[in-house]
Scaffold this motif. Structure first.
Motif, mmCIF file in Angstrom:
data_model
loop_
_atom_site.group_PDB
_atom_site.id
_atom_site.type_symbol
_atom_site.label_atom_id
_atom_site.label_comp_id
_atom_site.label_asym_id
_atom_site.label_seq_id
_atom_site.Cartn_x
_atom_site.Cartn_y
_atom_site.Cartn_z
ATOM 1 N N GLU A 1 0.852 -1.204 0.000
ATOM 2 C CA GLU A 1 0.000 0.000 0.000
ATOM 3 C C GLU A 1 0.875 1.237 0.000
ATOM 4 O O GLU A 1 1.903 1.269 0.685
ATOM 5 N N GLY A 2 0.450 2.271 -0.724
ATOM 6 C CA GLY A 2 1.146 3.553 -0.708
ATOM 7 C C GLY A 2 2.321 3.596 -1.678
ATOM 8 O O GLY A 2 2.601 2.641 -2.398
ATOM 9 N N THR A 3 2.995 4.738 -1.692
ATOM 10 C CA THR A 3 4.146 4.965 -2.571
ATOM 11 C C THR A 3 5.354 5.301 -1.708
ATOM 12 O O THR A 3 5.288 6.182 -0.853
ATOM 13 N N LEU A 4 6.454 4.603 -1.961
ATOM 14 C CA LEU A 4 7.680 4.754 -1.183
ATOM 15 C C LEU A 4 8.789 5.244 -2.109
ATOM 16 O O LEU A 4 8.917 4.762 -3.241
ATOM 17 N N THR A 5 9.573 6.214 -1.655
ATOM 18 C CA THR A 5 10.738 6.658 -2.408
ATOM 19 C C THR A 5 11.936 5.847 -1.930
ATOM 20 O O THR A 5 12.269 5.864 -0.745
ATOM 21 N N MET A 6 12.554 5.113 -2.853
ATOM 22 C CA MET A 6 13.722 4.278 -2.547
ATOM 23 C C MET A 6 14.977 4.951 -3.067
ATOM 24 O O MET A 6 14.956 5.632 -4.095
ATOM 25 N N TRP A 7 16.072 4.730 -2.371
ATOM 26 C CA TRP A 7 17.391 5.161 -2.829
ATOM 27 C C TRP A 7 18.306 3.953 -2.718
ATOM 28 O O TRP A 7 18.328 3.296 -1.665
ATOM 29 N N THR A 8 19.010 3.621 -3.792
ATOM 30 C CA THR A 8 19.926 2.481 -3.783
ATOM 31 C C THR A 8 21.192 2.801 -4.565
ATOM 32 O O THR A 8 21.197 3.690 -5.431
ATOM 33 N N VAL A 9 22.245 2.069 -4.234
ATOM 34 C CA VAL A 9 23.445 2.026 -5.072
ATOM 35 C C VAL A 9 23.709 0.548 -5.316
ATOM 36 O O VAL A 9 24.094 -0.180 -4.398
ATOM 37 N N ILE A 10 23.447 0.117 -6.544
ATOM 38 C CA ILE A 10 23.625 -1.283 -6.914
ATOM 39 C C ILE A 10 24.544 -1.330 -8.128
ATOM 40 O O ILE A 10 24.316 -0.624 -9.120
ATOM 41 N N ASP A 11 25.590 -2.146 -8.018
ATOM 42 C CA ASP A 11 26.608 -2.245 -9.071
ATOM 43 C C ASP A 11 27.180 -0.877 -9.418
ATOM 44 O O ASP A 11 27.414 -0.564 -10.593
ATOM 45 N N GLY A 12 27.362 -0.034 -8.401
ATOM 46 C CA GLY A 12 27.956 1.282 -8.585
ATOM 47 C C GLY A 12 27.034 2.344 -9.148
ATOM 48 O O GLY A 12 27.461 3.463 -9.388
ATOM 49 N N VAL A 13 25.768 2.005 -9.371
ATOM 50 C CA VAL A 13 24.816 2.952 -9.957
ATOM 51 C C VAL A 13 23.844 3.431 -8.873
ATOM 52 O O VAL A 13 23.083 2.637 -8.319
ATOM 53 N N ALA A 14 23.888 4.737 -8.592
ATOM 54 C CA ALA A 14 22.958 5.323 -7.621
ATOM 55 C C ALA A 14 21.641 5.635 -8.318
ATOM 56 O O ALA A 14 21.629 6.160 -9.439
ATOM 57 N N GLN A 15 20.538 5.279 -7.643
ATOM 58 C CA GLN A 15 19.212 5.543 -8.196
ATOM 59 C C GLN A 15 18.275 5.998 -7.092
ATOM 60 O O GLN A 15 18.386 5.532 -5.961
ATOM 61 N N GLU A 16 17.368 6.894 -7.437
ATOM 62 C CA GLU A 16 16.262 7.240 -6.558
ATOM 63 C C GLU A 16 15.004 7.071 -7.388
ATOM 64 O O GLU A 16 14.929 7.571 -8.514
ATOM 65 N N TYR A 17 14.039 6.339 -6.854
ATOM 66 C CA TYR A 17 12.852 6.021 -7.628
ATOM 67 C C TYR A 17 11.691 5.745 -6.684
ATOM 68 O O TYR A 17 11.883 5.474 -5.514
ATOM 69 N N GLU A 18 10.480 5.839 -7.235
ATOM 70 C CA GLU A 18 9.282 5.564 -6.452
ATOM 71 C C GLU A 18 8.802 4.154 -6.748
ATOM 72 O O GLU A 18 8.859 3.696 -7.898
ATOM 73 N N VAL A 19 8.342 3.468 -5.693
ATOM 74 C CA VAL A 19 7.758 2.143 -5.840
ATOM 75 C C VAL A 19 6.332 2.191 -5.315
ATOM 76 O O VAL A 19 6.025 2.891 -4.353
ATOM 77 N N GLU A 20 5.468 1.446 -6.002
ATOM 78 C CA GLU A 20 4.034 1.475 -5.728
ATOM 79 C C GLU A 20 3.525 0.066 -5.477
ATOM 80 O O GLU A 20 4.261 -0.905 -5.679
ATOM 81 N N PRO A 21 2.259 -0.070 -5.061
ATOM 82 C CA PRO A 21 1.715 -1.403 -4.787
ATOM 83 C C PRO A 21 1.965 -2.382 -5.940
ATOM 84 O O PRO A 21 1.758 -2.058 -7.104
ATOM 85 N N GLY A 22 2.476 -3.547 -5.555
ATOM 86 C CA GLY A 22 2.804 -4.592 -6.519
ATOM 87 C C GLY A 22 4.257 -4.600 -6.932
ATOM 88 O O GLY A 22 4.766 -5.621 -7.406
ATOM 89 N N ASP A 23 4.973 -3.471 -6.761
ATOM 90 C CA ASP A 23 6.394 -3.427 -7.123
ATOM 91 C C ASP A 23 7.219 -4.254 -6.150
ATOM 92 O O ASP A 23 6.920 -4.308 -4.949
ATOM 93 N N VAL A 24 8.267 -4.894 -6.679
ATOM 94 C CA VAL A 24 9.198 -5.677 -5.876
ATOM 95 C C VAL A 24 10.582 -5.052 -6.010
ATOM 96 O O VAL A 24 11.022 -4.741 -7.120
ATOM 97 N N VAL A 25 11.246 -4.866 -4.877
ATOM 98 C CA VAL A 25 12.586 -4.288 -4.840
ATOM 99 C C VAL A 25 13.521 -5.322 -4.233
ATOM 100 O O VAL A 25 13.218 -5.890 -3.179
ATOM 101 N N THR A 26 14.641 -5.575 -4.893
ATOM 102 C CA THR A 26 15.648 -6.471 -4.342
ATOM 103 C C THR A 26 16.883 -5.653 -3.990
ATOM 104 O O THR A 26 17.356 -4.856 -4.791
ATOM 105 N N ILE A 27 17.368 -5.857 -2.780
ATOM 106 C CA ILE A 27 18.552 -5.153 -2.295
ATOM 107 C C ILE A 27 19.624 -6.208 -2.012
ATOM 108 O O ILE A 27 19.473 -7.002 -1.079
ATOM 109 N N PRO A 28 20.705 -6.226 -2.800
ATOM 110 C CA PRO A 28 21.775 -7.181 -2.511
ATOM 111 C C PRO A 28 22.441 -6.864 -1.169
ATOM 112 O O PRO A 28 22.420 -5.709 -0.711
ATOM 113 N N GLY A 29 23.037 -7.869 -0.561
ATOM 114 C CA GLY A 29 23.795 -7.637 0.665
ATOM 115 C C GLY A 29 24.892 -6.611 0.424
ATOM 116 O O GLY A 29 25.481 -6.550 -0.647
ATOM 117 N N LYS A 30 25.113 -5.750 1.417
ATOM 118 C CA LYS A 30 26.130 -4.689 1.420
ATOM 119 C C LYS A 30 25.824 -3.522 0.489
ATOM 120 O O LYS A 30 26.610 -2.596 0.395
#
Length: 136
Positions: free
Chosen positions: A44-73
């Motif tokens: 439920e709702g919209t969440l603003t995520m911030w990640t750095v994965i494989d050296g790439v920084a991203q900020e994006y919104e995720v909404e109901p049904g979206d799946v986010v995977t965060i690797p260790g470290k």
């Protein structure tokens, strides 16, 4: 620090745990890292995520049904910038569930975090391998 975490399932004999996280408006986590991977599914709702994965920084919104995977470290964090609570399901390992269980409070915060609350969370993050990268 204002998020509510409910443990939904622990699979005996494995490191798998399922939790639901409710993020009130204006709440979230500062950018941080930890050894364990996580999977989030927004319910439920919209969440603003911030990640750095494989050296790439991203900020994006995720909404109901979206799946986010965060690797260790991987550095990551989130914030609820909207007017309603966000609820997401997360799959976490035994170290993260141990942190949530130790950090849990039975009462919702009545205002901004106190110095004692912040110091307690800093101590717990260090003990559980979580490194805060900057204040939110």
């Amino acid at each position: 620090m204002g998020d509510q975490v409910a443990v939904r399932a622990k699979l005996a004999g494995t490191a798998l745990n399922v939790i639901d996280v409710t993020v009130p408006p204006g709440s979230g986590t500062p950018p941080h890292t930890h050894p364990s991977a996580e999977i989030f599914r927004i319910l439920e709702g919209t969440l603003t995520m911030w990640t750095v994965i494989d050296g790439v920084a991203q900020e994006y919104e995720v909404e109901p049904g979206d799946v986010v995977t965060i690797p260790g470290k991987a550095p990551h964090g989130y914030r609820n910038a909207g007017p309603v609570p966000v609820i997401f399901m997360a799959i976490v390992d035994y170290e993260m569930i141990a942190f949530f269980e130790e950090a849990a409070s039975k009462d919702a915060p009545s205002g901004p975090p106190t110095a004692d609350m912040i110091n307690r969370v800093i101590e717990l993050t260090g003990r559980h391998g979580i490194q805060i990268l900057q204040a939110a």
